[in-house]
Design a protein around this motif. Structure first.
Motif, mmCIF file in Angstrom:
data_model
loop_
_atom_site.group_PDB
_atom_site.id
_atom_site.type_symbol
_atom_site.label_atom_id
_atom_site.label_comp_id
_atom_site.label_asym_id
_atom_site.label_seq_id
_atom_site.Cartn_x
_atom_site.Cartn_y
_atom_site.Cartn_z
ATOM 1 N N ASP A 119 106.893 102.973 78.465
ATOM 2 C CA ASP A 119 107.693 104.197 78.414
ATOM 3 C C ASP A 119 107.636 104.874 79.776
ATOM 4 O OD1 ASP A 119 109.177 106.397 77.257
ATOM 5 O OD2 ASP A 119 107.293 107.517 77.208
ATOM 6 N N GLY A 120 108.784 105.363 80.244
ATOM 7 C CA GLY A 120 108.810 106.030 81.543
ATOM 8 C C GLY A 120 108.304 105.094 82.623
ATOM 9 N N GLY A 121 107.272 105.521 83.339
ATOM 10 C CA GLY A 121 106.694 104.696 84.394
ATOM 11 C C GLY A 121 105.376 104.062 84.016
ATOM 12 N N ILE A 122 105.086 103.964 82.718
ATOM 13 C CA ILE A 122 103.791 103.453 82.256
ATOM 14 C C ILE A 122 103.981 102.200 81.412
ATOM 15 C CG2 ILE A 122 101.926 103.912 80.586
ATOM 16 C CD1 ILE A 122 101.317 105.153 83.244
ATOM 17 N N VAL A 123 103.158 101.192 81.696
ATOM 18 C CA VAL A 123 103.030 99.996 80.855
ATOM 19 C C VAL A 123 101.649 100.030 80.225
ATOM 20 C CG1 VAL A 123 102.914 97.480 80.816
ATOM 21 C CG2 VAL A 123 104.573 98.613 82.298
ATOM 22 N N VAL A 124 101.586 100.028 78.892
ATOM 23 C CA VAL A 124 100.309 99.936 78.192
ATOM 24 C C VAL A 124 100.120 98.488 77.770
ATOM 25 C CG1 VAL A 124 98.946 100.686 76.202
ATOM 26 C CG2 VAL A 124 100.444 102.312 77.382
ATOM 27 N N ASP A 125 98.987 97.903 78.175
ATOM 28 C CA ASP A 125 98.772 96.499 77.844
ATOM 29 C C ASP A 125 98.058 96.365 76.501
ATOM 30 O OD1 ASP A 125 96.044 96.855 78.240
ATOM 31 O OD2 ASP A 125 95.911 95.579 80.018
ATOM 32 N N VAL A 126 97.857 95.122 76.073
ATOM 33 C CA VAL A 126 97.300 94.869 74.746
ATOM 34 C C VAL A 126 95.848 95.300 74.630
ATOM 35 C CG1 VAL A 126 98.906 93.007 74.166
ATOM 36 C CG2 VAL A 126 96.803 92.479 75.450
ATOM 37 N N ASP A 127 95.208 95.584 75.770
ATOM 38 C CA ASP A 127 93.830 96.070 75.759
ATOM 39 C C ASP A 127 93.744 97.591 75.849
ATOM 40 O OD1 ASP A 127 92.008 93.606 75.845
ATOM 41 O OD2 ASP A 127 93.509 93.160 77.387
ATOM 42 N N GLY A 128 94.904 98.260 75.893
ATOM 43 C CA GLY A 128 94.900 99.719 75.948
ATOM 44 C C GLY A 128 94.888 100.304 77.338
ATOM 45 N N ASN A 129 94.987 99.467 78.368
ATOM 46 C CA ASN A 129 95.089 99.974 79.732
ATOM 47 C C ASN A 129 96.492 100.513 79.990
ATOM 48 O OD1 ASN A 129 92.405 99.042 80.811
ATOM 49 N ND2 ASN A 129 93.254 97.062 80.179
ATOM 50 N N ALA A 130 96.578 101.622 80.694
ATOM 51 C CA ALA A 130 97.871 102.213 81.048
ATOM 52 C C ALA A 130 98.088 102.021 82.547
ATOM 53 C CB ALA A 130 97.906 103.696 80.694
ATOM 54 N N LEU A 131 99.067 101.196 82.882
ATOM 55 C CA LEU A 131 99.329 100.831 84.270
ATOM 56 C C LEU A 131 100.616 101.500 84.759
ATOM 57 C CD1 LEU A 131 97.913 98.308 82.703
ATOM 58 C CD2 LEU A 131 98.407 97.073 84.808
ATOM 59 N N ILE A 132 100.630 101.840 86.042
ATOM 60 C CA ILE A 132 101.835 102.400 86.650
ATOM 61 C C ILE A 132 102.773 101.246 86.998
ATOM 62 C CG2 ILE A 132 102.785 103.720 88.579
ATOM 63 C CD1 ILE A 132 100.139 105.201 88.738
ATOM 64 N N ASP A 133 104.019 101.383 86.574
ATOM 65 C CA ASP A 133 105.019 100.330 86.747
ATOM 66 C C ASP A 133 105.875 100.644 87.971
ATOM 67 O OD1 ASP A 133 106.915 98.372 86.502
ATOM 68 O OD2 ASP A 133 107.865 99.208 84.712
ATOM 69 N N LEU A 134 105.662 99.909 89.054
ATOM 70 C CA LEU A 134 106.500 100.052 90.245
ATOM 71 C C LEU A 134 107.416 98.847 90.417
ATOM 72 C CD1 LEU A 134 104.027 101.669 92.845
ATOM 73 C CD2 LEU A 134 105.595 102.776 91.246
ATOM 74 N N GLY A 135 107.716 98.181 89.304
ATOM 75 C CA GLY A 135 108.605 97.016 89.349
ATOM 76 C C GLY A 135 109.767 97.085 88.380
ATOM 77 N N SER A 136 109.636 97.829 87.299
ATOM 78 C CA SER A 136 110.651 98.003 86.250
ATOM 79 C C SER A 136 111.351 96.691 85.874
ATOM 80 C CB SER A 136 111.668 99.084 86.626
ATOM 81 O OG SER A 136 112.327 98.849 87.826
ATOM 82 N N GLY A 137 110.522 95.656 85.649
ATOM 83 C CA GLY A 137 111.085 94.371 85.214
ATOM 84 C C GLY A 137 112.055 93.787 86.214
ATOM 85 N N ILE A 138 111.776 93.965 87.511
ATOM 86 C CA ILE A 138 112.637 93.582 88.637
ATOM 87 C C ILE A 138 113.964 94.357 88.563
ATOM 88 C CG2 ILE A 138 113.445 91.747 90.143
ATOM 89 C CD1 ILE A 138 111.721 89.775 88.703
ATOM 90 N N ALA A 139 113.836 95.681 88.617
ATOM 91 C CA ALA A 139 114.988 96.592 88.734
ATOM 92 C C ALA A 139 115.858 96.635 87.496
ATOM 93 C CB ALA A 139 115.834 96.250 89.967
ATOM 94 N N VAL A 140 115.300 96.333 86.340
ATOM 95 C CA VAL A 140 116.079 96.297 85.107
ATOM 96 C C VAL A 140 115.972 97.612 84.332
ATOM 97 C CG1 VAL A 140 116.245 95.219 82.833
ATOM 98 C CG2 VAL A 140 116.030 93.792 84.872
ATOM 99 N N THR A 141 114.753 98.088 84.102
ATOM 100 C CA THR A 141 114.551 99.239 83.224
ATOM 101 C C THR A 141 114.600 100.547 84.016
ATOM 102 O OG1 THR A 141 112.148 98.922 83.388
ATOM 103 C CG2 THR A 141 113.284 97.928 81.506
ATOM 104 N N SER A 142 115.698 100.771 84.695
ATOM 105 C CA SER A 142 115.835 101.963 85.530
ATOM 106 C C SER A 142 115.781 103.239 84.708
ATOM 107 C CB SER A 142 117.153 101.893 86.319
ATOM 108 O OG SER A 142 117.157 100.783 87.183
ATOM 109 N N VAL A 143 116.309 103.223 83.489
ATOM 110 C CA VAL A 143 116.271 104.401 82.617
ATOM 111 C C VAL A 143 115.015 104.411 81.758
ATOM 112 C CG1 VAL A 143 118.785 104.579 82.551
ATOM 113 C CG2 VAL A 143 117.586 103.286 80.755
ATOM 114 N N GLY A 144 114.078 103.515 82.041
ATOM 115 C CA GLY A 144 112.892 103.331 81.226
ATOM 116 C C GLY A 144 113.095 102.199 80.240
ATOM 117 N N ALA A 145 111.995 101.637 79.763
ATOM 118 C CA ALA A 145 112.063 100.466 78.882
ATOM 119 C C ALA A 145 112.234 100.830 77.418
ATOM 120 C CB ALA A 145 110.799 99.620 79.054
ATOM 121 N N SER A 146 112.216 102.128 77.111
ATOM 122 C CA SER A 146 112.403 102.531 75.708
ATOM 123 C C SER A 146 113.085 103.891 75.647
ATOM 124 C CB SER A 146 111.058 102.568 74.978
ATOM 125 O OG SER A 146 110.128 103.408 75.654
#
Length: 462
Positions: free
Chosen positions: A50-77
């Motif tokens: 959501d937004g600029g955050i990717v939460v992985d299956v272990d519960g880590n919240a990572l900052i997304d500076l790739g957006s699926g190679i310029a795909v999720t510009s409006v966010g992934a959800s």
């Protein structure tokens, strides 16, 4: 940018080392189920985004500076995109537009005609991927002109099909062992200001000069009268986020028009607000004959398009273009919602704000660290090219180390470049200033660490 309500907390947070145990277990399952030729740049598995955050299956919240190679510009959800998809799915997921057509396909075509450069009559054909769009743009140009030769450029990336591999410059990993490739493809020099030689008098090579260098080679080695299309990324993506010198694109476009050659702008990566305008071609008022579009068009749903001059696209015989899934109704619904969100949130303006924040910090870094060769890009399509200290020799080893160190601290960045020495930044355009700054702090700390300057990395909350 209009205020956004995020579903997930927009904060970097690490609860395990990366990859965590659940990601590691998925990697083991993957080895026995997924082909080894499919590689992933980070070893963590997404559970929520959501937004600029990717939460992985272990519960880590990572900052997304790739957006699926310029795909999720409006966010992934994005909620508007989610709602549009849910509504369409409740009615039908597929009929095949070539069998039983539907309004969504037409609505997307109308929207693209309104958004793309030029006030001429336009047509659109929808596909599934950027490579498919590029391949069909070449088909259209060949039919419309009655010619076969296609001109592409050094450092180009256009896809992974047989024809688009031929159009792509870089051998490894995209072309190695997959030939022979489609014939009558011709490569000429691009404008790469950081790596250009100098004129005899020591002045920089201008965009016009670089264009005439390419034109001269086309004339001598191919013959303009044999060329169906020139295919060019307005800012080269996989090749290293290479921004050509001013005047390069307009000079090529003018020459192509004078010689009856179709100019195809591959805006698969640059399109849909990524560079601070709807399309990168707008920067120098370039009006392509055909545009290939994908990635940011539909908020993560698979959709691509060729949009361009009506007389070119309509030159193809009935049934000559299409595909079973092309313009899938669910993807069309997502695209219409995505394009509305780009307008509502002023994501063109947001991309320019991202550029301002990022370039200020990265250029300050470049002044202090001798492995940074150049900071470049436009809007939220930015890059740092890394070199051996005191030279312009590529430094892919440092680039890989920087990306790995950033990931250790919970920041996803992508690498690219003909020489493997570029870190590219493609954050979601809906990322907050605070999250972007945190990601940049981690990245700059990683660069300093690898360069041997101020090696302490910023820490995530735990």
């Amino acid at each position: 940018m209009t205020s956004i309500e995020y579903r997930l907390p927009q904060q970097r947070r690490l609860v395990t080392a990366l990859p965590g145990p659940r990601s590691a277990a998925l990697t083991e399952r993957r080895r026995t189920a997924v082909g080894a030729g499919v590689a992933s740049s980070v070893p963590v598995y997404a559970a929520d985004v959501d937004g600029g955050i990717v939460v992985d299956v272990d519960g880590n919240a990572l900052i997304d500076l790739g957006s699926g190679i310029a795909v999720t510009s409006v966010g992934a959800s994005d909620p508007a995109v989610v709602a549009a998809v849910q509504e369409q799915v409740a009615h039908f997921t597929h009929t095949c537009f070539m069998v039983t057509p539907y309004e969504g396909y037409i609505a997307v075509a109308e929207k693209l005609a309104a958004l793309t450069p030029g006030d001429h009559a336009k047509r659109t054909v929808l596909f599934n991927s950027g490579a498919e769009a590029v391949e069909n743009a070449v088909k259209i140009a060949r039919v419309a002109t009655g010619r076969s030769a296609v001109v592409v450029f050094d450092h180009a990336y256009h896809g992974r099909t047989n024809l688009t591999m031929a159009l792509t410059a870089k051998n490894q990993p995209y072309k190695e062992g997959f030939g022979p490739f489609a014939p009558d493809i011709h490569r000429v020099p691009a404008s790469y200001p950081f790596r250009e030689g100098r004129n005899y008098d020591g002045t920089e090579v201008t965009g016009e000069q670089a264009a005439h260098r390419a034109i001269s080679q086309i004339d001598k080695q191919i013959g303009a009268h044999n060329v169906a299309a020139i295919v060019l990324e307005p800012i080269q993506g996989e090749g290293g986020f290479i921004v050509p010198a001013k005047g390069f694109l307009p000079t090529l476009v003018d020459w192509a028009k004078a010689n009856g050659i179709v100019f195809v702008a591959d805006e698969v990566q640059t399109g849909f607000a990524r560079t601070g305008d709807w399309f990168a071609s707008n920067d120098e008022n370039v009006v392509p004959d055909l545009m290939t579009l994908a990635k940011g068009i539909a908020g993560g749903m698979p959709l691509a398009a060729v949009t361009g001059r009506a007389e070119l696209i309509d030159a193809v015989h009935g049934g000559g273009l299409g595909g079973t899934y092309g313009g899938n109704p669910v993807a069309c619904a997502a695209a219409l919602a995505t394009l509305d969100r780009i307008e509502q949130l002023d994501l063109c303006g947001r991309a320019r704000r991202i550029e301002q924040i990022a370039t200020e910090q990265l250029r300050a870094l470049a002044a202090d660290v001798d492995i940074v060769g150049e900071v470049r890009g436009r809007g939220a399509m930015l890059a740092v090219e890394f070199v051996q200290p005191g030279t312009r020799e590529p430094n892919p080893e440092a680039t890989r180390a920087i990306a790995a160190k950033a990931l250790e601290q919970g920041v996803i960045v992508l690498t690219c470049g003909t020489y493997g020495n570029v870190v590219r930044l493609l954050p979601p355009l809906v990322i907050s200033d605070e999250l972007l700054t945190d990601g940049l702090d981690v990245l700059t700390a990683a660069v300093r660490d690898v360069a041997g300057v101020r090696p302490t990395l910023a820490g995530a909350t735990r």
